[in-house]
Design a protein around this motif. Structure first.
Motif, PDB file in Angstrom:
ATOM      1  N   GLY A 283      -8.743   7.186  -3.705  1.00  0.00           N
ATOM      2  CA  GLY A 283      -7.927   6.976  -2.513  1.00  0.00           C
ATOM      3  C   GLY A 283      -8.159   5.651  -1.814  1.00  0.00           C
ATOM      4  N   LYS A 284      -9.028   4.800  -2.381  1.00  0.00           N
ATOM      5  CA  LYS A 284      -9.323   3.537  -1.694  1.00  0.00           C
ATOM      6  C   LYS A 284      -8.688   2.370  -2.434  1.00  0.00           C
ATOM      7  CE  LYS A 284     -13.831   4.568   0.231  1.00  0.00           C
ATOM      8  NZ  LYS A 284     -14.856   5.109  -0.641  1.00  0.00           N
ATOM      9  N   LEU A 285      -8.171   1.413  -1.647  1.00  0.00           N
ATOM     10  CA  LEU A 285      -7.723   0.184  -2.284  1.00  0.00           C
ATOM     11  C   LEU A 285      -8.954  -0.663  -2.541  1.00  0.00           C
ATOM     12  CD1 LEU A 285      -4.594  -0.706  -0.122  1.00  0.00           C
ATOM     13  CD2 LEU A 285      -4.596  -0.101  -2.531  1.00  0.00           C
ATOM     14  N   SER A 286      -9.261  -0.878  -3.788  1.00  0.00           N
ATOM     15  CA  SER A 286     -10.446  -1.678  -4.098  1.00  0.00           C
ATOM     16  C   SER A 286     -10.008  -2.869  -4.926  1.00  0.00           C
ATOM     17  CB  SER A 286     -11.439  -0.854  -4.904  1.00  0.00           C
ATOM     18  OG  SER A 286     -10.900  -0.645  -6.192  1.00  0.00           O
ATOM     19  N   TYR A 287     -10.937  -3.783  -5.219  1.00  0.00           N
ATOM     20  CA  TYR A 287     -10.581  -4.937  -6.051  1.00  0.00           C
ATOM     21  C   TYR A 287     -10.032  -4.466  -7.392  1.00  0.00           C
ATOM     22  CZ  TYR A 287     -10.921  -9.218  -8.747  1.00  0.00           C
ATOM     23  OH  TYR A 287     -10.630 -10.296  -9.540  1.00  0.00           O
ATOM     24  N   ASP A 288     -10.646  -3.428  -7.960  1.00  0.00           N
ATOM     25  CA  ASP A 288     -10.200  -2.962  -9.270  1.00  0.00           C
ATOM     26  C   ASP A 288      -8.848  -2.265  -9.206  1.00  0.00           C
ATOM     27  OD1 ASP A 288     -12.438  -3.913 -10.617  1.00  0.00           O
ATOM     28  OD2 ASP A 288     -13.623  -2.269  -9.790  1.00  0.00           O
ATOM     29  N   ALA A 289      -8.432  -1.886  -7.994  1.00  0.00           N
ATOM     30  CA  ALA A 289      -7.134  -1.218  -7.853  1.00  0.00           C
ATOM     31  C   ALA A 289      -6.030  -2.218  -7.488  1.00  0.00           C
ATOM     32  CB  ALA A 289      -7.234  -0.138  -6.769  1.00  0.00           C
ATOM     33  N   ARG A 290      -6.301  -3.514  -7.702  1.00  0.00           N
ATOM     34  CA  ARG A 290      -5.349  -4.519  -7.233  1.00  0.00           C
ATOM     35  C   ARG A 290      -4.164  -4.721  -8.179  1.00  0.00           C
ATOM     36  NH1 ARG A 290      -8.767  -6.349 -10.452  1.00  0.00           N
ATOM     37  NH2 ARG A 290      -8.493  -8.167 -11.749  1.00  0.00           N
ATOM     38  N   SER A 291      -4.213  -4.008  -9.328  1.00  0.00           N
ATOM     39  CA  SER A 291      -3.275  -4.372 -10.383  1.00  0.00           C
ATOM     40  C   SER A 291      -1.895  -3.737 -10.226  1.00  0.00           C
ATOM     41  CB  SER A 291      -3.877  -3.976 -11.724  1.00  0.00           C
ATOM     42  OG  SER A 291      -4.264  -2.620 -11.652  1.00  0.00           O
ATOM     43  N   VAL A 292      -1.313  -3.811  -9.031  1.00  0.00           N
ATOM     44  CA  VAL A 292       0.049  -3.299  -8.863  1.00  0.00           C
ATOM     45  C   VAL A 292       0.982  -4.202  -9.674  1.00  0.00           C
ATOM     46  CG1 VAL A 292       1.841  -2.753  -7.195  1.00  0.00           C
ATOM     47  CG2 VAL A 292      -0.568  -2.557  -6.553  1.00  0.00           C
ATOM     48  N   GLU A 293       1.746  -3.579 -10.573  1.00  0.00           N
ATOM     49  CA  GLU A 293       2.465  -4.370 -11.579  1.00  0.00           C
ATOM     50  C   GLU A 293       3.888  -4.772 -11.170  1.00  0.00           C
ATOM     51  OE1 GLU A 293       2.511  -5.920 -14.533  1.00  0.00           O
ATOM     52  OE2 GLU A 293       0.367  -5.998 -14.177  1.00  0.00           O
ATOM     53  N   HIS A 294       4.537  -3.906 -10.346  1.00  0.00           N
ATOM     54  CA  HIS A 294       5.977  -4.086 -10.182  1.00  0.00           C
ATOM     55  C   HIS A 294       6.398  -5.080  -9.108  1.00  0.00           C
ATOM     56  CE1 HIS A 294       6.253  -0.599 -12.818  1.00  0.00           C
ATOM     57  NE2 HIS A 294       7.440  -1.064 -13.092  1.00  0.00           N
ATOM     58  N   LEU A 295       5.524  -6.034  -8.795  1.00  0.00           N
ATOM     59  CA  LEU A 295       5.862  -6.981  -7.736  1.00  0.00           C
ATOM     60  C   LEU A 295       6.313  -8.299  -8.367  1.00  0.00           C
ATOM     61  CD1 LEU A 295       2.767  -6.169  -5.546  1.00  0.00           C
ATOM     62  CD2 LEU A 295       5.073  -5.278  -5.336  1.00  0.00           C
ATOM     63  N   LYS A 296       7.587  -8.385  -8.662  1.00  0.00           N
ATOM     64  CA  LYS A 296       8.048  -9.527  -9.464  1.00  0.00           C
ATOM     65  C   LYS A 296       9.003 -10.414  -8.670  1.00  0.00           C
ATOM     66  CE  LYS A 296       6.263  -7.519 -13.224  1.00  0.00           C
ATOM     67  NZ  LYS A 296       5.029  -7.918 -13.841  1.00  0.00           N
ATOM     68  N   THR A 297       8.794 -10.531  -7.372  1.00  0.00           N
ATOM     69  CA  THR A 297       9.797 -11.240  -6.577  1.00  0.00           C
ATOM     70  C   THR A 297       9.555 -12.732  -6.476  1.00  0.00           C
ATOM     71  OG1 THR A 297       8.540 -10.664  -4.650  1.00  0.00           O
ATOM     72  CG2 THR A 297      10.466  -9.314  -5.112  1.00  0.00           C
ATOM     73  N   LEU A 298       8.492 -13.238  -7.070  1.00  0.00           N
ATOM     74  CA  LEU A 298       8.240 -14.680  -6.955  1.00  0.00           C
ATOM     75  C   LEU A 298       9.295 -15.501  -7.710  1.00  0.00           C
ATOM     76  CD1 LEU A 298       4.352 -14.695  -7.265  1.00  0.00           C
ATOM     77  CD2 LEU A 298       5.689 -15.242  -5.237  1.00  0.00           C
ATOM     78  N   ARG A 299      10.089 -14.850  -8.559  1.00  0.00           N
ATOM     79  CA  ARG A 299      11.166 -15.592  -9.232  1.00  0.00           C
ATOM     80  C   ARG A 299      12.287 -15.904  -8.243  1.00  0.00           C
ATOM     81  NH1 ARG A 299      16.264 -14.965 -10.860  1.00  0.00           N
ATOM     82  NH2 ARG A 299      16.334 -12.748 -10.385  1.00  0.00           N
ATOM     83  N   LYS A 300      12.799 -14.877  -7.575  1.00  0.00           N
ATOM     84  CA  LYS A 300      13.930 -15.112  -6.679  1.00  0.00           C
ATOM     85  C   LYS A 300      13.510 -15.904  -5.457  1.00  0.00           C
ATOM     86  CE  LYS A 300      17.306 -12.317  -5.590  1.00  0.00           C
ATOM     87  NZ  LYS A 300      17.995 -11.110  -5.122  1.00  0.00           N
ATOM     88  N   TYR A 301      12.279 -15.710  -5.035  1.00  0.00           N
ATOM     89  CA  TYR A 301      11.839 -16.346  -3.784  1.00  0.00           C
ATOM     90  C   TYR A 301      10.499 -17.042  -3.967  1.00  0.00           C
ATOM     91  CZ  TYR A 301      15.354 -13.093  -2.084  1.00  0.00           C
ATOM     92  OH  TYR A 301      16.521 -12.405  -1.910  1.00  0.00           O
ATOM     93  N   PRO A 302      10.468 -18.153  -4.691  1.00  0.00           N
ATOM     94  CA  PRO A 302       9.178 -18.854  -4.840  1.00  0.00           C
ATOM     95  C   PRO A 302       8.769 -19.466  -3.490  1.00  0.00           C
ATOM     96  CG  PRO A 302      10.979 -20.163  -5.767  1.00  0.00           C
ATOM     97  CD  PRO A 302      11.576 -18.851  -5.376  1.00  0.00           C
ATOM     98  N   PRO A 303       7.585 -19.123  -2.961  1.00  0.00           N
ATOM     99  CA  PRO A 303       7.202 -19.658  -1.645  1.00  0.00           C
ATOM    100  C   PRO A 303       7.227 -21.192  -1.598  1.00  0.00           C
ATOM    101  CG  PRO A 303       5.733 -17.878  -2.279  1.00  0.00           C
ATOM    102  CD  PRO A 303       6.611 -18.138  -3.455  1.00  0.00           C
ATOM    103  N   VAL A 304       6.884 -21.844  -2.724  1.00  0.00           N
ATOM    104  CA  VAL A 304       6.975 -23.317  -2.778  1.00  0.00           C
ATOM    105  C   VAL A 304       8.205 -23.639  -3.625  1.00  0.00           C
ATOM    106  CG1 VAL A 304       5.768 -25.437  -3.455  1.00  0.00           C
ATOM    107  CG2 VAL A 304       4.442 -23.434  -2.726  1.00  0.00           C
ATOM    108  N   PRO A 305       9.342 -23.993  -2.973  1.00  0.00           N
ATOM    109  CA  PRO A 305      10.586 -24.090  -3.742  1.00  0.00           C
ATOM    110  C   PRO A 305      10.737 -25.379  -4.537  1.00  0.00           C
ATOM    111  CG  PRO A 305      11.006 -24.376  -1.389  1.00  0.00           C
ATOM    112  CD  PRO A 305       9.545 -24.118  -1.520  1.00  0.00           C
TER     113      PRO A 305
END
Ligand code: HEM
Length: 433
Positions: A283-305
């Motif tokens: 139930g804890k967010l730990s370093y090893d639990a950081r691997s959320v995979e479905h976050l793919k928005t850096l394509r449409k919205y690159p913070p450094v354009p």
């Protein structure tokens, strides 16, 4: 520029031919404007030497070591969203998450608790915002940075205003002196930078065991007997970790939430994934639990354009007659490439499947460069991803978000902003899960 050369476009070529495009496009005047002496701005041999000293600061072991410092800021993030719910206020999501990432980087890079989530008017947040506030004068000096950099140095015009420089340099000096005097060791970037200032080379295998100096480090000196990092150089690096680290990650979180609220099926999918990972890790967010995979928005919205490069050696673009003279400035349109239907059909569609191994194999790797590419690519990628994923996972674990009508649709990008930003902001409603 997108002219084709034997199947590879110009922007791809520029990343591949690093020897011709070593520098970013920035003015460096360490004497008059000490904060400009940071990794992003430095050129040629000075950059190379600093990059090799700082690379061991960003290994996965070091980043893992900082996880708890980062995680300590998440309770305040949850409290701020709770407060908006209680007061029935729309959430200016960019502002809230920028306060979260400011707190994280202030803690990890400067070693101070600036509490900008609790106090939006904290001095640290005030100066953090100022780094990217652009008035007429700043626009003019930026133009000069591009086209008349030597004149800018000659007439001693600063890139960073004096009050801001004094604030960051003094904050760093106080922290360094306090830690040196009291022999304080903390698991953060500041500690690693102090090691360099004290001529202690950081090695790869010093994970976590911070109390054992001799085991984790190896004493070395520069050939010219200067410290590996002077106090001003140390301040400039802490400053760039803030400048490059807080606004990029908060922009990534903001646009990711924006995309998720428009595609609720994905919001549910990501939350499901977070919950599955949480079950695995008690139930804890730990370093090893950081691997959320479905976050793919850096394509449409690159913070450094846009990426920048200065041509450091005359270059003939292969397969064309285009010659780039030494000193030419090159701007690579990241946003344009990542929304180009040639590489991403139906480019405005948010579709994480585009990043399946099969689909990735059909594209050149330089068609997705939110962290840049080549030896000059983002040194803070691991930390940036950790804080972005951790911030998002914290929010999605506790809240369900929907778009607030205060958000103007279609969103209009703010053309004055260095990072990708929306003119009138992205406003969300939250409810507790
Ligand atoms: C989502 C988060 C982040 C994004 C999207 C991002 C993006 C970038 C990009 C596009 C570059 C320029 C790359 C190039 O020209 O090829 C860069 C460079 C850099 N970034 Fe990041 N960054 C992020 C987080 C961070 C963090 C957290 C730090 C520090 C703690 C950091 C420190 C730096 C530095 C120091 C450079 C200059 C590297 C050099 O010139 O050698 N970044 N970043």
């Amino acid at each position: 520029m997108t002219s084709k050369s034997k199947g590879r476009s110009l922007e791809v070529t520029i990343f591949l031919d690093f020897m011709h495009f070593t520098n970013h496009v920035n003015t460096v005047d360490e004497e008059n404007d000490p904060l400009t002496g940071h990794l992003f701005s430095l050129k040629g041999a000075r950059w190379r030497s600093l990059r090799s000293k700082l690379t061991p600061v960003f290994t996965s072991g070091k980043i893992k070591m900082m996880f708890q410092t980062l995680a300590n800021c998440s309770d305040d993030l949850v409290s701020v969203v709770d407060k908006h719910i209680e007061e029935v206020q729309p959430i200016d999501v960019k502002d809230v998450v920028a306060r979260f990432t400011t707190d994280v980087i202030a803690s990890c890079a400067f070693g101070i608790e600036c509490n900008s989530l609790k106090n939006p008017n904290s001095e640290f947040r005030k100066y953090g915002r100022k780094i990217f506030e652009v008035d007429m004068w700043d626009s003019l000096t930026r133009l000069m940075t591009f086209f008349l950099p030597n004149l800018l140095i000659y007439i001693k015009i600063r890139t960073f205003r004096k009050d801001m420089t004094d604030f960051f340099v003094n904050t760093v000096k106080e922290t360094v002196n306090y830690r040196d005097r009291n022999n304080i060791i903390r698991k953060d970037f500041m500690h690693l930078l102090i090691q360099l200032k004290n001529n202690v080379k950081i090695t790869d295998n010093d994970i976590g065991d911070l109390n054992n100096k001799s085991k984790m480090t190896e004493n070395i000196k520069n050939d010219d007997n200067k410290p590996l990092l002077t106090m001003n150089e140390l301040a400039a690096q802490a400053f760039v970790f803030l400048a490059a680290g807080f606004e990029t990650s908060s922009t990534a979180i903001t646009f990711c939430l924006y995309e998720l609220v428009q595609n609720p099926e994905f919001e549910d999918l990501v939350r499901e994934e977070i919950n599955m990972i949480l079950v695995k890790y008690d139930g804890k967010l730990s370093y090893d639990a950081r691997s959320v995979e479905h976050l793919k928005t850096l394509r449409k919205y690159p913070p450094v354009p846009i990426h920048t490069r200065e041509c450091t050696k005359t270059y003939k673009v292969p397969g064309t007659n285009i010659i780039l003279d030494k000193g030419s400035l090159v701007f690579i349109p990241v946003l344009g490439i990542q929304r180009d239907p040639k590489y991403y059909p139906d480019p405005d569609k948010f579709d994480p499947e585009r990043f399946s191994e099969e689909q990735k194999a059909t594209r050149h790797s330089a068609t997705w460069t939110p962290f840049g590419d080549g030896p000059r690519a983002c040194i803070g990628l691991r930390f940036g991803l950790m804080q972005t994923k951790f911030g998002l996972a914290t929010l999605l674990k506790h809240f369900k978000f929907t778009l607030h009508p205060k958000t103007e649709i279609p969103i209009v990008l703010d053309l004055k902003s260095f990072f990708l930003a929306v003119e009138k902001g992205i406003w969300l409603k939250a409810e507790r899960i």
